[in-house]
Design a protein around this motif. Structure first.
Motif, PDB file in Angstrom:
ATOM      1  N   THR A 124       2.482   0.370  -8.903  1.00 35.97           N
ATOM      2  CA  THR A 124       1.916   0.072  -7.583  1.00 35.97           C
ATOM      3  C   THR A 124       2.988  -0.330  -6.588  1.00 35.97           C
ATOM      4  O   THR A 124       3.310   0.415  -5.669  1.00 35.97           O
ATOM      5  CB  THR A 124       0.857  -1.040  -7.675  1.00 35.97           C
ATOM      6  N   ILE A 125       3.609  -1.503  -6.792  1.00 39.27           N
ATOM      7  CA  ILE A 125       4.582  -1.974  -5.808  1.00 39.27           C
ATOM      8  C   ILE A 125       5.892  -1.217  -5.913  1.00 39.27           C
ATOM      9  O   ILE A 125       6.527  -0.921  -4.903  1.00 39.27           O
ATOM     10  CB  ILE A 125       4.836  -3.491  -5.979  1.00 39.27           C
ATOM     11  N   PHE A 126       6.311  -0.892  -7.128  1.00 43.06           N
ATOM     12  CA  PHE A 126       7.677  -0.391  -7.292  1.00 43.06           C
ATOM     13  C   PHE A 126       7.766   1.124  -7.404  1.00 43.06           C
ATOM     14  O   PHE A 126       8.774   1.651  -7.843  1.00 43.06           O
ATOM     15  CB  PHE A 126       8.339  -1.083  -8.488  1.00 43.06           C
ATOM     16  N   THR A 127       6.695   1.810  -7.064  1.00 41.84           N
ATOM     17  CA  THR A 127       6.773   3.265  -6.989  1.00 41.84           C
ATOM     18  C   THR A 127       6.171   3.666  -5.649  1.00 41.84           C
ATOM     19  O   THR A 127       5.019   4.062  -5.555  1.00 41.84           O
ATOM     20  CB  THR A 127       5.982   3.915  -8.149  1.00 41.84           C
ATOM     21  N   GLN A 128       6.948   3.518  -4.605  1.00 37.31           N
ATOM     22  CA  GLN A 128       6.438   3.717  -3.260  1.00 37.31           C
ATOM     23  C   GLN A 128       7.475   4.417  -2.396  1.00 37.31           C
ATOM     24  O   GLN A 128       8.665   4.374  -2.704  1.00 37.31           O
ATOM     25  CB  GLN A 128       6.106   2.357  -2.603  1.00 37.31           C
ATOM     26  N   PRO A 129       7.054   5.049  -1.314  1.00 40.47           N
ATOM     27  CA  PRO A 129       8.033   5.608  -0.373  1.00 40.47           C
ATOM     28  C   PRO A 129       8.908   4.494   0.216  1.00 40.47           C
ATOM     29  O   PRO A 129       8.469   3.337   0.299  1.00 40.47           O
ATOM     30  CB  PRO A 129       7.160   6.236   0.723  1.00 40.47           C
ATOM     31  N   ALA A 130      10.100   4.884   0.627  1.00 40.52           N
ATOM     32  CA  ALA A 130      11.090   3.895   1.066  1.00 40.52           C
ATOM     33  C   ALA A 130      10.567   3.003   2.191  1.00 40.52           C
ATOM     34  O   ALA A 130      10.896   1.817   2.263  1.00 40.52           O
ATOM     35  CB  ALA A 130      12.365   4.611   1.512  1.00 40.52           C
ATOM     36  N   LEU A 131       9.729   3.561   3.073  1.00 42.88           N
ATOM     37  CA  LEU A 131       9.273   2.765   4.218  1.00 42.88           C
ATOM     38  C   LEU A 131       8.440   1.569   3.770  1.00 42.88           C
ATOM     39  O   LEU A 131       8.399   0.547   4.448  1.00 42.88           O
ATOM     40  CB  LEU A 131       8.460   3.639   5.183  1.00 42.88           C
ATOM     41  N   VAL A 132       7.755   1.700   2.629  1.00 49.56           N
ATOM     42  CA  VAL A 132       6.980   0.570   2.117  1.00 49.56           C
ATOM     43  C   VAL A 132       7.929  -0.581   1.777  1.00 49.56           C
ATOM     44  O   VAL A 132       7.694  -1.735   2.147  1.00 49.56           O
ATOM     45  CB  VAL A 132       6.157   0.972   0.884  1.00 49.56           C
ATOM     46  N   TYR A 133       9.024  -0.231   1.086  1.00 46.34           N
ATOM     47  CA  TYR A 133      10.002  -1.283   0.755  1.00 46.34           C
ATOM     48  C   TYR A 133      10.579  -1.903   2.021  1.00 46.34           C
ATOM     49  O   TYR A 133      10.742  -3.110   2.125  1.00 46.34           O
ATOM     50  CB  TYR A 133      11.136  -0.709  -0.105  1.00 46.34           C
ATOM     51  N   GLY A 179       7.644   2.165  16.618  1.00 49.86           N
ATOM     52  CA  GLY A 179       8.075   3.558  16.468  1.00 49.86           C
ATOM     53  C   GLY A 179       8.145   3.963  15.008  1.00 49.86           C
ATOM     54  O   GLY A 179       7.635   5.017  14.602  1.00 49.86           O
ATOM     55  N   ILE A 180       8.744   3.100  14.182  1.00 50.87           N
ATOM     56  CA  ILE A 180       8.843   3.397  12.748  1.00 50.87           C
ATOM     57  C   ILE A 180       7.441   3.427  12.128  1.00 50.87           C
ATOM     58  O   ILE A 180       7.116   4.296  11.315  1.00 50.87           O
ATOM     59  CB  ILE A 180       9.726   2.352  12.038  1.00 50.87           C
ATOM     60  N   ALA A 181       6.603   2.464  12.555  1.00 56.55           N
ATOM     61  CA  ALA A 181       5.242   2.432  12.034  1.00 56.55           C
ATOM     62  C   ALA A 181       4.527   3.744  12.330  1.00 56.55           C
ATOM     63  O   ALA A 181       3.811   4.284  11.480  1.00 56.55           O
ATOM     64  CB  ALA A 181       4.468   1.268  12.658  1.00 56.55           C
ATOM     65  N   GLY A 182       4.748   4.268  13.533  1.00 53.55           N
ATOM     66  CA  GLY A 182       4.121   5.536  13.897  1.00 53.55           C
ATOM     67  C   GLY A 182       4.647   6.686  13.041  1.00 53.55           C
ATOM     68  O   GLY A 182       3.883   7.544  12.599  1.00 53.55           O
ATOM     69  N   THR A 237       1.331  -0.564   5.118  1.00 53.02           N
ATOM     70  CA  THR A 237       2.698  -0.468   5.648  1.00 53.02           C
ATOM     71  C   THR A 237       2.786  -0.281   7.174  1.00 53.02           C
ATOM     72  O   THR A 237       3.453  -1.076   7.843  1.00 53.02           O
ATOM     73  CB  THR A 237       3.464   0.643   4.914  1.00 53.02           C
ATOM     74  N   PRO A 238       2.115   0.720   7.746  1.00 55.27           N
ATOM     75  CA  PRO A 238       2.280   0.880   9.204  1.00 55.27           C
ATOM     76  C   PRO A 238       1.748  -0.318   9.974  1.00 55.27           C
ATOM     77  O   PRO A 238       2.331  -0.726  10.976  1.00 55.27           O
ATOM     78  CB  PRO A 238       1.466   2.142   9.516  1.00 55.27           C
ATOM     79  N   VAL A 239       0.647  -0.868   9.472  1.00 54.83           N
ATOM     80  CA  VAL A 239       0.056  -2.020  10.151  1.00 54.83           C
ATOM     81  C   VAL A 239       0.998  -3.221  10.045  1.00 54.83           C
ATOM     82  O   VAL A 239       1.173  -3.979  11.000  1.00 54.83           O
ATOM     83  CB  VAL A 239      -1.314  -2.333   9.522  1.00 54.83           C
ATOM     84  N   LEU A 240       1.624  -3.360   8.888  1.00 53.62           N
ATOM     85  CA  LEU A 240       2.561  -4.464   8.690  1.00 53.62           C
ATOM     86  C   LEU A 240       3.740  -4.337   9.651  1.00 53.62           C
ATOM     87  O   LEU A 240       4.100  -5.297  10.349  1.00 53.62           O
ATOM     88  CB  LEU A 240       3.045  -4.453   7.230  1.00 53.62           C
ATOM     89  N   LEU A 241       4.319  -3.135   9.727  1.00 53.06           N
ATOM     90  CA  LEU A 241       5.468  -2.923  10.620  1.00 53.06           C
ATOM     91  C   LEU A 241       5.067  -3.203  12.072  1.00 53.06           C
ATOM     92  O   LEU A 241       5.748  -3.934  12.794  1.00 53.06           O
ATOM     93  CB  LEU A 241       5.965  -1.484  10.495  1.00 53.06           C
TER      94      LEU A 241
END
Lengths: 376, 312, 516
Positions: free
Chosen positions: B146-155, B210-213, B21-25
């Motif tokens: 896996t995909i559908f039980t994640q913190p909101a930032l992943v979505y 910033g969000i990624a951080g 997620t952070p790398v993607l953002l």
């Protein structure tokens, strides 16, 4: 409703003088010195805001900072002791940046040098200083050079951007060092993960008894002078400058650009490796693990990154770099003194590195461009 | 034993998405910057500012989303500074980016010490983002946990991929910013404001960084640590090349990286007798390897690193 | 001929100053509807600056612009486009990886910012059919020929509804055949009411295509004439103020042995496409072989292979009888090859380094011939020798520079080229490869450089002259080779060269297929 607003903005525009940016073809020496100095003053002004934010009078803060770094013989010795690795890393970076080899892996090259030096320093206990000290220095040089030359080869052969590879190399060696000192090299008698102490004969002698400045200082000065001579006097220095300014044209005019790149990487990484050796044999005497600050080893305290700052502040210039390294040593030493006296958090100097650099870029711009007011 | 394997597989997969997620953002942001012709090496420092600001705001106000908003805002401020240095002043992009990273790295640490935790104490924590189960979808085997039980930032990160793709390939903004990064003079003569476009792209890149951080201090852990992004910003700079500046391939690259990153954690959990510190080296080695693999074929935006100036 | 048609553009008293020069000095300029109006002048006369002001790229320091009778302020190309003014620059402003359609719609507004590419493609097709501007809307621009790219530029302006077209030196990149097609398009556009400003310094084409001519000289307005009432000689006089010598006299030189030969040389372009296809040439001592051709047909690659900075994938480069294929640049310089590259600023010189450093760059070995302490020769530079050498060359080649230590980037274009000439010619090279030696230079510098080349020939150098400027090739060469798509179409003696024949070869017809 929007109408009056629009008029207001029009009115403002009419009031403001129009600015025009013009290039200065030949900035005078005065301009060339004036703006960088002014930009550091501006940065210190921003630093004053940071100190004030910590609830301390900026003047008091700066007094403690400079007094703590330069106030007495002990303070000066401590400052010079910090100056030693900083001058080495600053020179290493400046040399690399001169030919636009963006070596931001000096931190890692330091650690590589120190790691190999640790191996010899620990294994050859009982060997004479006359043998062991040159051995750790040369082995550290070669190890640092190796860690820098890999990205250089990847750049030359595969066009891999060295910014990313040198930086990621820092993390790789960092974890490798952590593995060593937490595992196979761990000193069983120590509470912290660290290697056993290096041989006493590998320890860098101090220049003045009771003060921490050691012969690493002399080595650092030697490399700073070497850097000066290379740039001013040698064919190789000429080739480095040409390659950095325009590699295509340099190769058109017969300069072997790849060879320049590789040799520069070797010397740059080597100097960085010696910085690591100097910290090992002059300061810590044990190989240390991860630093508290992400990406740094505890052995180096982020001096490798500071080298980038120093090189840029010094204008990649053989005279500017030592001045900048000294300034940085004062900032680091002084920030700690300021923290002890007033409680301003000591990462102050970390924050100042970036602030100064950003202000400096503005200063460089104002050196080469003039902003004029024009009428109408 | 089989159930054990399945469980570990699920953990691994879920971890992959989180690590990605952070790398993607960050990489999506970097794609904006580089497609418009600006190499943003300030991303690591911007991430750290996001991590620190997000944490501080959440710590004092107690609202995670306000923290994210603050992280995005401070990221944009860093982007604005980067734009001022590299676009307006025309400073060398390498140098300007390193300056921003220095600034962010140092300032994030200083502000954290100043506002939250003086040296020596126990680091304070916040209640981080918790996984959200998507109703209906979280029940699907394998995908559900896996995909559908994640913190909101992943979505958020995953949804951004097609949005960014749409912007790049289907809108005037995308056409304009790509043109600015390929041939700014052509864009200028076509009536596109090169400066404004680059500013906008760097603001977007800053916000995403910033969000990624903030992910690191508000979802992956519950505290701020100096330098906690651990070079992920630099990984983004590598991945964007690997992905050829395309958002869909960025998703692939980020998942690949996330997988390698998740592997070390899962390995450790499996009790594989392999030194943990050596495993930690893998993501970085992996990043260099993929960079070597694609570097020769990479087609950089033609105007990358070149400041634009109008004559006259 | 439309004579009584309304004035669509009126520029009054336009003044524009750049540091050190007045590019436009109180210039007046009118264009009527449906008129093809040539703007004539030498390089640096201020033609392009004037039109860049009309197109909003520069802001004038003084003066007024009226479009269709209304006073306007043009702040940006967007404003110009709003007034239906379109400009096609000499160096195209296209985005190479984009398709034709993407390039055409670049910068246009779409509802909600979402592109409608399909619709745009249809309109592009319609427009291209209407004006005979044939081009494939989905092709990527980097794959198109220069002529096709120019059509894309014109379509781009027309798509935006341009009624006033500005063309900056449009023929300089075209083959004679492509020029004819473009003139046809311009005439049909004029008939439909489009006004055209045609910037040029070539008298022949101005006489052929324009209705009216305005001449500029040194940034000042000289005269506006009806084309039908003037002639080449008068225009030339207005343009340069003195009678032009149309041809330099070619000195006779004794022909010697072949000094530079290429035998079936092949090479790839930067895009890894085959750019040179078995090129065989031979240049003898005391001879200038001119290589003509439209830019991008392999000339650059040929020069680079000989210079040692591009790998030949096949064939041989022979210098004075010795095989020098794929040798390093320094070996090639040692072998006696002087190289004047096409790209002065990015290849021939290092702009951040000083004048003296650029002068000694190719021969560093000569300036490090002393041992210092225990260091051998070749380590330390001999600065006093460098200074002396630089001073000598600066005065000999009349390079105007504040000092030998000034950065090269402070020099003017003509002086930069003198700097390269000084570096190269002072070694008396046996072979000289000169690419576009006078491009972008003013008349004085051009003449100086051409004279120097002829001097070298007289001295007995073998010269390979690569130039897009056909006039330059005709003026200087003894034989002319024409390149097209990486092949030599034919080699003809300059004395007997017919321009039509060269034109056909430039467009891709081999010499042996051209009838007598």
């Amino acid at each position: 409703m929007r109408f009056p607003l629009k008029n207001l903005s029009r009115g403002l525009k009419a009031k403001l003088p129009k600015l025009k940016v013009e290039k200065r073809p030949y900035p005078s020496l005065r301009t060339k010195i004036l703006w960088p100095v002014l930009s550091i003053l501006i940065a210190l002004g921003i630093g004053a805001i940071l100190i004030a934010a910590a609830g301390v009078n900026p003047l008091t803060g700066y007094y403690h900072l400079f007094h703590g770094a330069l106030g007495d013989a002990h303070a000066i010795s401590e400052t010079l002791w910090r100056f030693t690795p900083l001058l080495l890393t600053g020179t290493a970076v400046a040399l690399a940046f001169r030919c636009k080899f963006w070596n931001i892996g000096v931190e890692g090259q330091m650690l590589t040098g120190a790691t190999v030096a640790t191996f010899f320093g620990v294994s050859f206990i009982g060997t004479s200083s006359w043998l062991l000290i040159p051995l750790v220095i040369i082995s550290g040089f070669l190890a640092g050079a190796l860690w820098a030359v890999i990205p250089a080869i990847l750049k030359a052969k595969f066009k891999v951007d060295e910014v990313v590879t040198t930086l990621l190399g820092n993390w790789i060696i960092l974890y490798f060092v952590a593995y060593l000192v937490e595992g196979p090299w761990r000193n069983p008698t120590s509470l912290w993960p660290e290697s056993p102490a290096i041989a006493g004969s590998a320890v860098f002698p101090r220049l003045v008894p009771l003060y921490r400045v050691h012969i690493g200082f002399i080595i650092a000065i030697f490399f700073a002078i070497l850097f000066f001579i290379i740039l001013r006097k040698t064919v190789w220095g000429f080739q480095i400058k040409a390659t950095g300014a325009n590699p295509r044209a340099a190769s058109f005019m017969g300069i072997k650009v790849t060879r320049v790149l590789i040799t520069v990487a070797i010397l740059s990484g080597g100097i960085a490796g010696i910085a690591g050796v100097s910290e090992l044999c002059g300061t810590h005497f044990h190989m240390k693990g991860l630093g508290f600050f992400g990406g740094t080893g505890e052995l180096s305290w982020g001096y490798g990154y500071a080298g980038i700052f120093i090189a840029m502040l010094g204008g990649l210039n053989a005279i500017g770099v030592p001045v900048a390294a000294f300034f940085m040593a004062v900032m680091i030493q002084g920030s700690r003194a300021m923290y002890r006296a007033t409680g301003v958090p000591s990462p102050f100097y970390y924050a100042m590195q970036g602030t100064i650099l950003v202000c400096l870029l503005l200063g460089i711009f104002l050196t080469y461009y003039r902003i004029r007011k024009v009428k109408g | 034993m089989e159930i054990l394997t399945y469980a570990f597989f699920i953990t691994f997969l879920a971890m992959t998405f989180r690590m990605a997620t952070p790398v993607l953002l960050g990489t999506l942001g970097e794609a904006f910057a580089e497609r418009s012709g600006v190499l943003n090496l300030g991303i690591e420092g911007t991430m750290l500012m996001g991590a620190s600001t997000g944490f501080i705001v959440t710590y004092f106000i107690g609202d995670l989303w306000l923290g994210i908003f603050a992280a995005a805002f401070i990221g944009m401020a860093m982007g604005l500074l980067m734009a001022f240095l590299s676009v307006t002043l025309g400073a060398q992009q390498h140098v300007a980016g390193l300056g921003i990273t220095f600034l962010g790295t140092g300032l994030s640490f200083f502000l954290y010490r100043l506002f939250v935790a003086p040296a020596g104490g126990v680091p304070p924590t916040i209640v981080p983002f918790r996984p959200i189960e998507i109703p209906g979808l979280s029940g699907i085997p394998v995908l559900g946990p896996t995909i559908f039980t994640q913190p909101a930032l992943v979505y958020l990160a995953l949804i951004l991929v097609p949005i960014v793709g749409f912007i790049f390939y289907r809108t005037t903004l995308g056409l304009n910013l790509t043109a600015v990064g390929q041939n700014p003079k052509a864009a200028d003569t076509a009536g596109i404001n090169v400066f404004r476009t680059r500013y906008l792209c760097l603001l977007i890149a800053g916000a995403l960084a910033g969000i990624a951080g903030a992910w690191f201090s508000m979802a992956q852990s519950s505290q701020f640590l100096p330098g906690m992004t651990m070079g992920r910003g630099w990984v983004c700079v590598a991945l964007v090349i690997f992905a050829n500046w395309s958002p869909y391939r960025i998703l692939g690259g980020a998942l690949l990286f996330g997988g390698i990153d998740a592997l070390q954690t899962t390995f450790a959990a499996l009790g594989v007798a392999f030194p943990y510190r050596i495993l930690q080296m893998f993501p970085y080695i992996f990043t260099i390897v993929i960079l070597v693999a694609v570097a020769r074929r990479a087609t950089y935006p033609a105007a990358l690193l070149q400041p634009y100036r109008r004559e006259g | 001929m439309v004579r009584r048609s309304p004035v669509v553009i009126k520029m009054v008293g336009i003044t524009k100053k750049f540091p050190g020069v007045i590019a436009n000095n109180k210039i007046n300029f009118d264009v009527r509807k449906g008129e093809i109006h040539a703007l004539l002048g030498e390089n640096g006369a201020g033609k392009t600056t004037l039109m860049n002001i009309l197109y909003g790229l520069y802001r004038p320091d003084a003066g007024e612009i009226y479009i269709r009778g209304k006073k306007v302020t043009i702040r940006s190309p967007n404003d110009a486009i709003g007034h239906k003014v379109g400009m096609i620059h000499q160096h195209f402003t296209l985005v190479p990886p984009f398709t034709v359609t993407q390039n055409i719609i670049l910068g246009l507004k779409f509802p909600k910012g979402v592109l409608k590419v399909g619709l745009a493609e249809k309109r592009v097709t319609e427009l291209s059919e209407k004006y005979g501007l044939k081009v494939e809307p989905r092709a990527q621009v980097w794959q198109l020929s220069v002529g096709e790219q120019q059509r894309v530029e014109i379509l781009k302006a027309l798509y935006r509804g341009a009624e006033i077209l500005i063309l900056d030196e449009p023929t300089s990149v075209l083959t004679p055949g492509e020029v004819r097609d473009m003139f046809k398009t311009l005439r049909s556009l004029a008939k439909a009411g489009t006004s055209t400003v045609f910037i040029s310094h070539k008298l022949d084409e101005v006489m052929e295509i324009s209705d009216k001519v305005t001449v500029l000289r040194d940034g000042k307005f000289v005269a506006t004439k009806k084309t039908s009432t003037t002639n080449k000689r008068e225009l030339a006089r207005l343009m340069v103020k003195r009678e032009v010598i149309f041809r330099l006299k070619k000195p006779k030189a004794k022909l010697g042995k072949p000094a530079l030969e290429t035998k079936k040389v092949s090479a790839l372009s930067d895009r890894k496409l085959l750019a040179l296809k078995e090129i065989s040439l031979s240049v003898r001592e005391g001879e200038i072989l001119g290589v003509a051709g439209v830019a991008g047909n392999g000339q650059r690659e040929l020069a680079e292979v000989i210079a040692g900075i591009r790998k030949a994938t096949g064939g041989k480069v022979i210098v004075k009888g010795k095989d020098m294929t794929n040798r390093s640049p320094s070996e090639i310089v040692e072998a006696g090859v002087g190289r004047i590259p096409e790209d002065r600023i990015d290849m021939g010189l290092i702009m951040d380094l000083s004048v003296k450093e650029n002068l000694v760059m190719e021969t560093l070995r000569d300036f490090s011939d002393h041992a210092v302490l225990f260091f051998p020769k070749g380590v330390f530079l001999n600065h006093s020798a460098i200074d002396k050498y630089a001073d000598k060359l600066i005065s000999e080649f009349k390079v105007i520079t504040p000092s030998r230590d000034a950065p090269s980037k402070t020099l003017s274009g003509g002086n930069l080229q003198r700097l390269i000439l000084a570096r190269v010619l002072t070694r008396n090279p046996k072979i000289l490869v000169a690419s576009e030696p006078t491009r972008g230079l003013d008349v004085g510098a051009t003449e100086y450089i051409r004279r120097k080349l002829l001097e070298q020939k007289k001295r007995g150098a073998a010269i390979l002259l690569i130039s897009e400027d056909l006039e330059e090739i005709l003026t200087l060469s003894d034989r002319i080779a024409v390149m097209y798509e990486g092949r030599i179409m034919g080699i003809v003696p300059a004395r007997k060269a017919k321009i039509e024949k060269i034109g056909l070869m430039m467009a891709g017809t081999p010499l042996n297929k051209i009838g007598r």
